[in-house]
Design a protein around this motif. Structure first.
Motif, PDB file in Angstrom:
ATOM      1  N   VAL A   1     -88.038   7.259 -30.465  1.00 32.37           N
ATOM      2  CA  VAL A   1     -88.249   5.857 -30.820  1.00 32.37           C
ATOM      3  C   VAL A   1     -88.754   5.147 -29.570  1.00 32.37           C
ATOM      4  O   VAL A   1     -88.108   5.199 -28.534  1.00 32.37           O
ATOM      5  CB  VAL A   1     -86.932   5.186 -31.275  1.00 32.37           C
ATOM      6  CG1 VAL A   1     -87.147   3.702 -31.550  1.00 32.37           C
ATOM      7  CG2 VAL A   1     -86.386   5.882 -32.498  1.00 32.37           C
ATOM      8  N   VAL A   2     -89.897   4.495 -29.676  1.00 32.13           N
ATOM      9  CA  VAL A   2     -90.425   3.755 -28.529  1.00 32.13           C
ATOM     10  C   VAL A   2     -90.409   2.281 -28.882  1.00 32.13           C
ATOM     11  O   VAL A   2     -91.151   1.833 -29.755  1.00 32.13           O
ATOM     12  CB  VAL A   2     -91.860   4.200 -28.174  1.00 32.13           C
ATOM     13  CG1 VAL A   2     -92.394   3.376 -27.023  1.00 32.13           C
ATOM     14  CG2 VAL A   2     -91.888   5.672 -27.823  1.00 32.13           C
ATOM     15  N   PHE A   3     -89.550   1.532 -28.192  1.00 36.18           N
ATOM     16  CA  PHE A   3     -89.485   0.101 -28.454  1.00 36.18           C
ATOM     17  C   PHE A   3     -90.486  -0.577 -27.532  1.00 36.18           C
ATOM     18  O   PHE A   3     -90.128  -1.319 -26.615  1.00 36.18           O
ATOM     19  CB  PHE A   3     -88.058  -0.408 -28.229  1.00 36.18           C
ATOM     20  CG  PHE A   3     -87.719  -1.559 -29.116  1.00 36.18           C
ATOM     21  CD1 PHE A   3     -87.721  -2.854 -28.630  1.00 36.18           C
ATOM     22  CD2 PHE A   3     -87.434  -1.349 -30.459  1.00 36.18           C
ATOM     23  CE1 PHE A   3     -87.430  -3.920 -29.467  1.00 36.18           C
ATOM     24  CE2 PHE A   3     -87.148  -2.402 -31.298  1.00 36.18           C
ATOM     25  CZ  PHE A   3     -87.138  -3.692 -30.803  1.00 36.18           C
ATOM     26  N   GLY A   4     -91.765  -0.315 -27.831  1.00 36.55           N
ATOM     27  CA  GLY A   4     -92.839  -0.814 -26.987  1.00 36.55           C
ATOM     28  C   GLY A   4     -94.098  -0.114 -27.456  1.00 36.55           C
ATOM     29  O   GLY A   4     -94.164   0.357 -28.596  1.00 36.55           O
ATOM     30  N   ALA A   5     -95.076   0.002 -26.588  1.00 37.70           N
ATOM     31  CA  ALA A   5     -96.328   0.647 -26.960  1.00 37.70           C
ATOM     32  C   ALA A   5     -96.291   2.111 -26.559  1.00 37.70           C
ATOM     33  O   ALA A   5     -96.032   2.425 -25.401  1.00 37.70           O
ATOM     34  CB  ALA A   5     -97.488  -0.054 -26.269  1.00 37.70           C
TER      35      ALA A   5
END
Lengths: 220, 267
Positions: free
Chosen positions: A149-153
């Motif tokens: 999970v990438v809470f960003g780009a």
């Protein structure tokens, strides 16, 4: 005077022995032995759950403790207590195994949380799930045996299910990787298209194909 | 005896050919024009260029490796600039390579210079190997030079990661060789695209211009030309480095085509 580092509770699964993780290990062990001596009759033939809390204890140390408990105090069974396991047992016992299709698996292992942006050339590898609170820049890699999970780009490379688990997925607020891998399937965006995704998206494998979908539509 | 020690700034990029040496020479000269005591160190051992850009190549007697190997004193190796007495150069060795010096020696060198100078600029070689480690060893701050191209930005990102590993936080960015017409057409990255990836503070933007090539060939840093727009950009960067707040000129850039489209689509 001395703080109680060892707390003993009766539970329906056995006697729970909680060893405080702030204590010196040898001190705590000494206290445990003392308590066992005091209540020898109570413990004899019982089942003990050892809870080390957040302390890291090597498996061979636990085995050693187990051997001691069985020999010296006639304890029948020694189990290393895992709070996540216990909760899962309760949860699955309460729910009948339904025929509902669920892509989510509850795992007992903690996820790795990376609280920064990964820059080009940096690589994160973990046996489990990975959460990145930040961006993954081009030239950076995130490799997990579980989900990502990438809470960003996500602009770099992400490889979920790195040991072959095709049910894993990759989610990002902005899913624009140079390359996406799930288990042994590799995907890249079509040539010439520089997609600038507006919404969070999720990538997963369905019927052998790598699929990317808007996150909010199907997975809430 | 409250001595204020000088600051050591390393000028680095990762990618080669983006303008580190030119930037080091011009910012150093601009700081000297402001009255600061400046020394420039060329740490690109084996491929020295800083002396050429300053026009001092004929005056080299001793170099950095002579100092670290004890063949001369530090003061003997420093070359005073032709035009400004408070600007000095410590040239690199040309006949050796980057393994001739180690990070500890660079650290010691910087420590020796700090009491006597206000600013020490280190021109870092391209790459991420020994040359880079030598250059950053004694640095207090970092300046990163990039051009508005994907490869340069990718390398700059790598370098920022390596700087963070070397505990040089909050580097400042200089975007060099901007072609405004290309940015307006949407053919070149603009500063927002670059900063979105690099996430560091911008300290200067320099347009692409032929005059830089002329000044390099002549060995005369462009900041000496009071009519030059590029010279003005470098002088502003020098002022920002000393802490002054100078607003950026917009360089007649209109939002790129991509950005216009994005706005239409409501992003």
């Amino acid at each position: 005077m001395t703080k109680d580092y060892v707390i003993i509770k009766g539970t329906k699964n056995g006697i729970l022995v909680q060893i405080d993780d702030s204590a010196d290990y040898s001190e705590a062990r000494a206290e445990l032995e003392e308590k066992l001596v005091q209540g020898a009759e109570f413990f004899s033939g019982s089942r003990i759950l050892l809870d080390f809390r957040d302390r890291f204890v090597e498996n061979n140390e636990v085995a050693e403790l187990e051997a001691l408990l069985k020999e010296k105090f006639a304890i029948k069974e020694v189990i290393r207590y895992n709070p996540f396991e216990a909760e899962k047992a309760i949860y699955s016992a309460a729910k009948k195994p339904a025929a509902e299709k669920s892509d989510l698996k509850e795992k007992g292992l903690p996820a790795m949380i990376v609280k920064r942006t990964l820059r080009s050339g940096q690589s994160v590898n973990y046996k489990g799930d990975i959460v990145v609170l930040g961006d993954v820049n081009p030239g950076a890699e995130v490799i997990a045996t579980g989900d990502i999970v990438v809470f960003g780009a996500l602009r770099g490379v992400a490889h979920a299910g790195a040991e072959g688990d095709e049910s894993c997925s990759v989610v990002a607020l902005q899913l624009t990787p140079t390359q996406l891998r799930i288990a042994s399937t590799i995907g890249r965006s079509p040539d010439g298209v520089r997609k600038h995704a507006k919404n969070p998206e999720m990538a997963y494998i369905k019927d052998g194909q790598l699929i990317i979908e808007d996150y909010n539509h199907n997975h809430k | 005896m409250g001595e204020v020690l000088g600051e050591v700034l390393v000028v680095t990029s990762g990618k080669g050919g983006v303008g580190k040496t030119t930037t080091t020479a011009n910012i150093g000269t601009a700081l000297a024009l402001m009255g600061k005591k400046v020394v420039l160190i060329d740490s690109d051992i084996g491929l020295r260029n800083l002396d050429l850009i300053l026009g001092l190549e004929n005056r080299i007697v001793y170099d950095l490796v002579d100092v670290t190997e004890g063949r001369c004193r530090l003061k003997q190796a420093l070359i005073k600039d032709k035009r400004l007495p408070n600007l000095n150069l410590l040239p690199a060795a040309q006949t050796r390579d980057k393994d001739a010096v180690n990070p500890q020696q660079m650290k010691d060198l910087c420590a020796q210079l700090k009491p006597d100078f206000d600013y020490i600029l280190i021109d870092c070689p391209a790459g991420i190997e020994q040359g880079f480690h030598n250059a950053v060893a004694g640095a207090d701050r970092a300046l990163i030079v990039t051009t508005p191209e994907v490869s340069a930005v990718r390398d700059a990102d790598r370098i920022i990661g390596k700087l963070e590993a070397a505990e040089l936080y909050n580097p400042q960015l200089i975007i060099n060789r901007i072609r405004v017409d290309m940015v307006n057409r949407g053919d070149m990255m603009n500063k927002d695209d670059i900063i979105e990836i690099l996430a560091v503070d911008l300290v200067g933007m320099i347009p692409d211009d032929e005059s830089i090539i002329v000044s390099s060939n002549k060995g005369e840093p462009i900041v000496h030309d009071e009519n030059s727009k590029l010279g003005m950009c470098y002088r502003n960067i020098a002022r920002r480095i000393t802490g002054e707040e100078i607003p950026f000129s917009d360089m007649n850039m209109t939002p790129g085509l991509l950005q216009k489209l994005r706005k239409l689509l409501g992003r």
